[in-house]
Design a protein around this motif. Structure first.
Motif, short mmCIF file in Angstrom:
data_model
loop_
_atom_site.label_atom_id
_atom_site.label_comp_id
_atom_site.label_asym_id
_atom_site.label_seq_id
_atom_site.Cartn_x
_atom_site.Cartn_y
_atom_site.Cartn_z
N ASP A 103 -4.14 -11.21 -5.24
CA ASP A 103 -2.76 -10.86 -4.88
C ASP A 103 -1.76 -11.27 -5.96
O ASP A 103 -0.82 -10.54 -6.24
N SER A 157 0.16 -3.61 -11.99
CA SER A 157 1.01 -2.42 -11.89
C SER A 157 1.70 -2.16 -13.22
O SER A 157 1.75 -1.03 -13.70
N LYS A 171 3.74 6.25 -8.10
CA LYS A 171 3.43 5.86 -6.72
C LYS A 171 2.04 5.23 -6.63
O LYS A 171 1.86 4.20 -5.98
N SER A 175 1.92 1.62 -8.01
CA SER A 175 2.89 0.64 -7.50
C SER A 175 2.18 -0.56 -6.87
O SER A 175 1.01 -0.47 -6.46
N VAL A 176 2.86 -1.66 -6.80
CA VAL A 176 2.33 -2.86 -6.16
C VAL A 176 1.92 -2.54 -4.72
O VAL A 176 0.84 -2.95 -4.27
N ASP A 177 2.75 -1.79 -4.00
CA ASP A 177 2.42 -1.44 -2.61
C ASP A 177 1.14 -0.64 -2.52
O ASP A 177 0.32 -0.85 -1.62
N SER A 178 0.93 0.30 -3.44
CA SER A 178 -0.30 1.10 -3.42
C SER A 178 -1.53 0.24 -3.72
O SER A 178 -2.56 0.39 -3.07
N THR A 203 -1.80 -2.94 -3.13
CA THR A 203 -1.96 -3.79 -1.96
C THR A 203 -2.71 -3.03 -0.86
O THR A 203 -3.64 -3.57 -0.25
N ALA A 204 -2.34 -1.79 -0.63
CA ALA A 204 -3.00 -0.98 0.39
C ALA A 204 -4.45 -0.71 0.02
O ALA A 204 -5.35 -0.78 0.88
#
Length: 150
Positions: A8, A15, A40, A43-46, A48-49
């Motif tokens: 994490d 990214s 997209k 990205s950090v969110d992608s 993470t998912a």
């Protein structure tokens, strides 16, 4: 150089490595749609998912700085392989590729290579496996590598 699993704490650096490498070598040949799609995906969110999916992600690190990343989906498809521009052509990509092989579950590894990375994949032993395609503005060359598992 240390190759290890993504953690994490690495997400922002990973990214950034992907975006910097992409913007320098791939983006100039793509439309705004392709660039937006990749922004997209990286990205950090992608990331993470994707860590919650059946994906193995390794990073190459030296002095606590991420130099490259490789992502293997379903044990058989390289969905990302990026090396920071200042560390390219120094063996980082090859080291990541060799390291991810221990996670493979198939006799064939595939990749949808960006057109600017085809020669690198050829040097790793991949061969072309279809014509150039485009999806969501990203142009790619399907390639594969046959493994001798056994």
């Amino acid at each position: 150089m240390i190759i290890r699993k993504l953690e994490d704490r690495d997400l922002a650096q990973v990214s950034s490595v992907c975006l910097n490498s992409f913007m320098k070598s791939v983006a100039p040949s793509l439309s705004d749609v392709g660039i937006s799609t990749f922004q997209k995906i990286s990205s950090v969110d992608s990331f993470t998912a994707r860590l919650k999916e059946n994906i193995d992600i390794l990073v190459c690190e030296e002095n606590e700085k991420i130099q490259g990343i490789i992502e293997l989906k379903d044990g058989r498809h390289i969905s990302m392989l990026f090396v920071s521009p200042e560390h390219q052509k120094q063996g980082v990509g090859r080291s990541l590729l060799l390291s991810i092989m221990s996670f493979t579950t198939s006799d064939t590894i595939t990749v949808s290579a960006s057109l600017t990375s085809v020669n690198a994949y050829l040097s790793f032993g991949f061969v072309l496996s279809g014509g150039i395609s485009e999806a969501s503005g990203l142009r790619f060359q399907p390639m594969k590598l046959e493994l001798n598992k056994g």
